[in-house]
Design a protein around this motif. Structure first.
Motif, PDB file in Angstrom:
ATOM      1  N   GLU A  57       9.304  13.424 -57.048  1.00  0.00           N
ATOM      2  CA  GLU A  57      10.670  13.936 -57.148  1.00  0.00           C
ATOM      3  C   GLU A  57      10.909  15.168 -56.293  1.00  0.00           C
ATOM      4  N   ILE A  58       9.851  15.782 -55.761  1.00  0.00           N
ATOM      5  CA  ILE A  58      10.006  16.949 -54.894  1.00  0.00           C
ATOM      6  C   ILE A  58      10.615  16.499 -53.567  1.00  0.00           C
ATOM      7  N   ALA A  59      11.662  17.182 -53.141  1.00  0.00           N
ATOM      8  CA  ALA A  59      12.397  16.749 -51.952  1.00  0.00           C
ATOM      9  C   ALA A  59      11.521  16.700 -50.699  1.00  0.00           C
ATOM     10  N   ALA A  60      10.542  17.600 -50.602  1.00  0.00           N
ATOM     11  CA  ALA A  60       9.670  17.594 -49.424  1.00  0.00           C
ATOM     12  C   ALA A  60       8.935  16.271 -49.290  1.00  0.00           C
ATOM     13  N   TYR A  61       8.501  15.684 -50.412  1.00  0.00           N
ATOM     14  CA  TYR A  61       7.788  14.414 -50.336  1.00  0.00           C
ATOM     15  C   TYR A  61       8.745  13.245 -50.097  1.00  0.00           C
ATOM     16  N   LYS A  62       9.983  13.360 -50.576  1.00  0.00           N
ATOM     17  CA  LYS A  62      10.980  12.345 -50.233  1.00  0.00           C
ATOM     18  C   LYS A  62      11.249  12.362 -48.728  1.00  0.00           C
ATOM     19  N   GLU A  63      11.304  13.557 -48.169  1.00  0.00           N
ATOM     20  CA  GLU A  63      11.514  13.686 -46.730  1.00  0.00           C
ATOM     21  C   GLU A  63      10.315  13.159 -45.955  1.00  0.00           C
ATOM     22  N   MET A  64       9.120  13.397 -46.466  1.00  0.00           N
ATOM     23  CA  MET A  64       7.924  12.856 -45.822  1.00  0.00           C
ATOM     24  C   MET A  64       7.972  11.328 -45.767  1.00  0.00           C
ATOM     25  N   GLU A  65       8.463  10.708 -46.836  1.00  0.00           N
ATOM     26  CA  GLU A  65       8.578   9.246 -46.833  1.00  0.00           C
ATOM     27  C   GLU A  65       9.594   8.799 -45.782  1.00  0.00           C
ATOM     28  N   ARG A  66      10.697   9.546 -45.657  1.00  0.00           N
ATOM     29  CA  ARG A  66      11.700   9.188 -44.656  1.00  0.00           C
ATOM     30  C   ARG A  66      11.132   9.289 -43.247  1.00  0.00           C
ATOM     31  N   ILE A  67      10.331  10.320 -43.016  1.00  0.00           N
ATOM     32  CA  ILE A  67       9.793  10.553 -41.670  1.00  0.00           C
ATOM     33  C   ILE A  67       8.681   9.571 -41.321  1.00  0.00           C
ATOM     34  N   THR A  68       7.784   9.340 -42.265  1.00  0.00           N
ATOM     35  CA  THR A  68       6.575   8.560 -41.965  1.00  0.00           C
ATOM     36  C   THR A  68       6.633   7.117 -42.436  1.00  0.00           C
ATOM     37  N   GLY A  69       7.543   6.804 -43.353  1.00  0.00           N
ATOM     38  CA  GLY A  69       7.591   5.458 -43.920  1.00  0.00           C
ATOM     39  C   GLY A  69       6.537   5.206 -44.975  1.00  0.00           C
ATOM     40  N   ALA A  70       5.689   6.217 -45.268  1.00  0.00           N
ATOM     41  CA  ALA A  70       4.598   6.045 -46.235  1.00  0.00           C
ATOM     42  C   ALA A  70       5.094   6.293 -47.659  1.00  0.00           C
ATOM     43  N   LYS A  71       4.916   5.310 -48.520  1.00  0.00           N
ATOM     44  CA  LYS A  71       5.277   5.470 -49.931  1.00  0.00           C
ATOM     45  C   LYS A  71       4.065   5.997 -50.693  1.00  0.00           C
ATOM     46  N   VAL A  72       4.253   7.097 -51.385  1.00  0.00           N
ATOM     47  CA  VAL A  72       3.148   7.750 -52.088  1.00  0.00           C
ATOM     48  C   VAL A  72       3.289   7.545 -53.596  1.00  0.00           C
ATOM     49  N   ASP A  73       2.217   7.104 -54.199  1.00  0.00           N
ATOM     50  CA  ASP A  73       2.155   6.958 -55.657  1.00  0.00           C
ATOM     51  C   ASP A  73       1.345   8.140 -56.196  1.00  0.00           C
ATOM     52  N   PHE A  74       2.049   9.181 -56.661  1.00  0.00           N
ATOM     53  CA  PHE A  74       1.371  10.351 -57.194  1.00  0.00           C
ATOM     54  C   PHE A  74       0.869  10.066 -58.603  1.00  0.00           C
ATOM     55  N   ARG A  75      -0.362  10.479 -58.866  1.00  0.00           N
ATOM     56  CA  ARG A  75      -0.978  10.308 -60.180  1.00  0.00           C
ATOM     57  C   ARG A  75      -1.420  11.671 -60.689  1.00  0.00           C
ATOM     58  N   HIS A  76      -0.910  12.052 -61.861  1.00  0.00           N
ATOM     59  CA  HIS A  76      -1.154  13.385 -62.399  1.00  0.00           C
ATOM     60  C   HIS A  76      -1.936  13.324 -63.717  1.00  0.00           C
ATOM     61  N   PRO A  77      -3.050  14.039 -63.801  1.00  0.00           N
ATOM     62  CA  PRO A  77      -3.737  14.138 -65.100  1.00  0.00           C
ATOM     63  C   PRO A  77      -2.902  14.975 -66.055  1.00  0.00           C
ATOM     64  N   ALA A  78      -3.129  14.806 -67.330  1.00  0.00           N
ATOM     65  CA  ALA A  78      -2.401  15.595 -68.331  1.00  0.00           C
ATOM     66  C   ALA A  78      -2.728  17.075 -68.150  1.00  0.00           C
ATOM     67  N   ILE A  79      -1.705  17.911 -68.276  1.00  0.00           N
ATOM     68  CA  ILE A  79      -1.907  19.351 -68.127  1.00  0.00           C
ATOM     69  C   ILE A  79      -2.910  19.839 -69.183  1.00  0.00           C
ATOM     70  N   GLY A  80      -3.900  20.567 -68.719  1.00  0.00           N
ATOM     71  CA  GLY A  80      -4.955  21.056 -69.598  1.00  0.00           C
ATOM     72  C   GLY A  80      -6.180  20.165 -69.623  1.00  0.00           C
ATOM     73  N   GLN A  81      -6.045  18.943 -69.071  1.00  0.00           N
ATOM     74  CA  GLN A  81      -7.169  18.004 -69.062  1.00  0.00           C
ATOM     75  C   GLN A  81      -7.628  17.680 -67.640  1.00  0.00           C
ATOM     76  N   GLU A  82      -7.207  18.511 -66.680  1.00  0.00           N
ATOM     77  CA  GLU A  82      -7.492  18.228 -65.279  1.00  0.00           C
ATOM     78  C   GLU A  82      -8.989  18.096 -64.992  1.00  0.00           C
ATOM     79  N   LYS A  83      -9.776  19.037 -65.497  1.00  0.00           N
ATOM     80  CA  LYS A  83     -11.216  19.035 -65.212  1.00  0.00           C
ATOM     81  C   LYS A  83     -11.887  17.790 -65.778  1.00  0.00           C
ATOM     82  N   ASP A  84     -11.610  17.485 -67.038  1.00  0.00           N
ATOM     83  CA  ASP A  84     -12.240  16.326 -67.675  1.00  0.00           C
ATOM     84  C   ASP A  84     -11.832  15.030 -66.985  1.00  0.00           C
TER      85      ASP A  84
END
Length: 533
Positions: free
Chosen positions: A67-94
């Protein structure tokens, strides 16, 4: 002045209001920062998966980096669709460790790689991530230029075995490197006729006055003179740094040392125990999370604490302007033992060990390298720091000036949360931080003053972000897991008086039995190798 009531959820409500208002905004409704490019480009991947920890600023108004506009713009420029995957906050290390162990890896993994078990060199050997030296040289002209023009960056981002293993975050800007330190209620000082303290003795006198003289004006003795936090101390070194040591590892003229086993740490604990018994420190400090700290500060109870320039001076000043116009914070020097002395203070390295690595299972890594490299171009630097031209910033005589949509958000979203909807500027990632963003991100004179004051602390004893080989890293992790748990338990017991200070020597002996001297030796070897790079 009589303290006005404050609803503890005010901060969360403000964030929520911003989130609702922000959802209707056009993210990319202006001229892009990059040159026009075909929607699909053969130099870039068509799609990629990208694992990255979520940040609080993003989570406040968005569900994904998509949802960050910079990454939407990156998709427009490069054509690459990015699937971001986020660990739960506080559980990043595990979740990171589980992911690496499973071998089921995304294409890109953004993490603080300097802290991974066994180190990044071993991750390459075990075919979890790939060595990038040759790929960067051949397919990443922008990052190659940055490394060539900044040899210190390259030294920091290269392992002992000579591997470049990620696209790193660099921030060689004082405003971005020094952002944490002690601060007090200036309005309380003024009310009581006190000066900003500079030594530990002066701090004790100020804290005592805060305790006894009702500076919040509500007729009750409910003030918390100092809201202490062991975790912040370990990170920023406030108060313990006055003794010429830290509560973690540090160096003294090139020799690695561990502060908690130094006799001066006993002196520090004795002082904190006295402050705790005398009611100068919040009795509940050990159980506070960020929301409770925020509530105590915004309810007008807290006289001082170590805090950040952004989420600290900036956030609290902004919130309290609506409920208590007299509220004012002032940064204090890191306190010293003697007048005119210097204390160890917080400062980040221009490279903090964080960056984006490419997994060994990624297809066409050269295309991913080109995609990641875009952020290090001039256009990419603008995009990742400032967002979308003519939306979140405008170029004025070549200077990227943040727009009112960021500095005066229509739905009262804070500046930090507003810019996060468009760019990466407020948090680390695979790009180079721009000092022109720092110049605008801290508009308050209190923030600028804080950086100037805290920068004067002693930073010569802080360790650089060196790496260890796999055997050393594994050994260190095994020992430090036990040491850190024991340290956290015993430090709070000493401060609260549950454990007598006279048992400090037993505390040191236990840590030595756990193997701290072996870790010191490993870190010394790593520091020596780093110096020779």
């Amino acid at each position: 002045m009589k303290r006005k009531p404050f609803v503890p959820l005010l901060l969360a409500s403000a964030l929520a209001a911003g989130a609702i208002g922000g959802c209707s905004e056009s993210s990319t409704g202006g001229k892009g920062t990059a040159e026009t490019a075909p929607a699909k480009h053969t130099n870039y991947p068509e799609a990629l998966t990208y694992w990255v920890p979520m940040t609080a600023g993003v989570a406040a108004t968005m569900k994904s980096f998509n949802e960050i506009a910079a990454y939407k713009e990156m998709e427009r420029i490069t054509g690459a669709k990015v699937d971001f995957r986020h660990p739960a906050i506080g559980q990043e290390k595990d979740q990171f460790n589980l992911m690496i162990a499973s071998g089921n890896l995304p294409d890109v993994i953004e993490y603080v790689w300097a802290s991974v078990p066994k180190g990044p060199d071993n991750a390459i050997k075990e075919k979890r991530i790939i060595r990038l030296n040759e790929l960067i040289e051949k397919h990443a002209p922008n990052l190659s230029k940055v490394l060539r023009e900044n040899p210190e960056f390259k030294k920091l981002a290269t392992t002992d075995e000579g591997n470049l293993y990620m696209f790193p975050y660099f921030a060689d800007v004082p405003d971005a490197l020094v952002y944490n330190g002690p601060a007090l209620r200036q309005d309380w000082l003024d009310k009581l006729g006190l000066q900003v303290p500079a030594t530990l003795q002066e701090w004790e006198s100020v804290l005592t006055a805060f305790r006894d003289n009702d500076p919040n004006g509500n007729g009750r003795k409910d003030e918390i003179p100092l809201l202490f936090d062991v975790r912040v101390m370990n990170f920023g070194h406030a108060f313990v740094g006055a003794y010429g040591i830290t509560s973690v590892f540090y160096q003294d003229a090139g020799t690695v040392k561990y502060g908690p086993i130094d006799p001066r740490f006993k002196d520090f604990l004795a002082m904190m125990n006295r402050w705790y018994k005398e009611g100068l420190i919040d009795k509940d400090y050990a159980t506070l999370d960020q929301k409770l700290k925020d509530a105590k500060m915004t309810e007008g109870l807290v006289g001082s604490m170590a805090m950040n320039t952004g989420y600290g001076i900036g956030t609290y000043t902004s919130i309290m302007s609506k409920t208590d116009p007299g509220f004012k914070l002032v940064a204090a020097p890191y306190p010293s033992l003697e007048p005119g002395g210097r204390s160890i203070g917080h400062k980040e390295s221009s490279f903090n060990g964080r960056g984006a690595a490419i997994s060994a299972t990624a297809e066409q890594p050269e295309k991913i390298v080109r995609w990641l490299d875009y952020a290090y171009s001039e256009a990419g630097r603008l995009l990742f720091n400032f967002g979308i031209e003519n939306v979140s910033y405008r170029l004025e005589n070549g200077y990227p000036k943040l727009t009112d949509r960021i500095t005066n958000h229509p739905d009262n979203l804070s500046m930090g949360l507003a810019i996060t909807r468009y760019s990466h500027g407020t948090f680390a990632g695979p790009f180079v931080y721009d000092k022109r963003f720092a110049e605008q991100y801290m508009p308050m004179p209190e923030q600028k003053h804080a950086v100037a004051v805290w920068t004067k602390a002693d930073h010569s004893k802080l360790l650089p972000p060196f790496t260890m080989n796999s055997g050393q890293s594994s050994k260190q992790t095994s020992i430090m897991n036990d040491v850190n748990a024991y340290f956290d338990e015993m430090v709070n017991k000493f401060i609260m008086g549950v454990e007598p200070i006279d048992n400090f020597d037993k505390f040191v002996a236990t840590i030595r039995k756990m193997g701290i001297d072996e870790v010191i030796r490993l870190k010394q070897d790593a520091l020596d190798r780093f110096v020779k790079r």
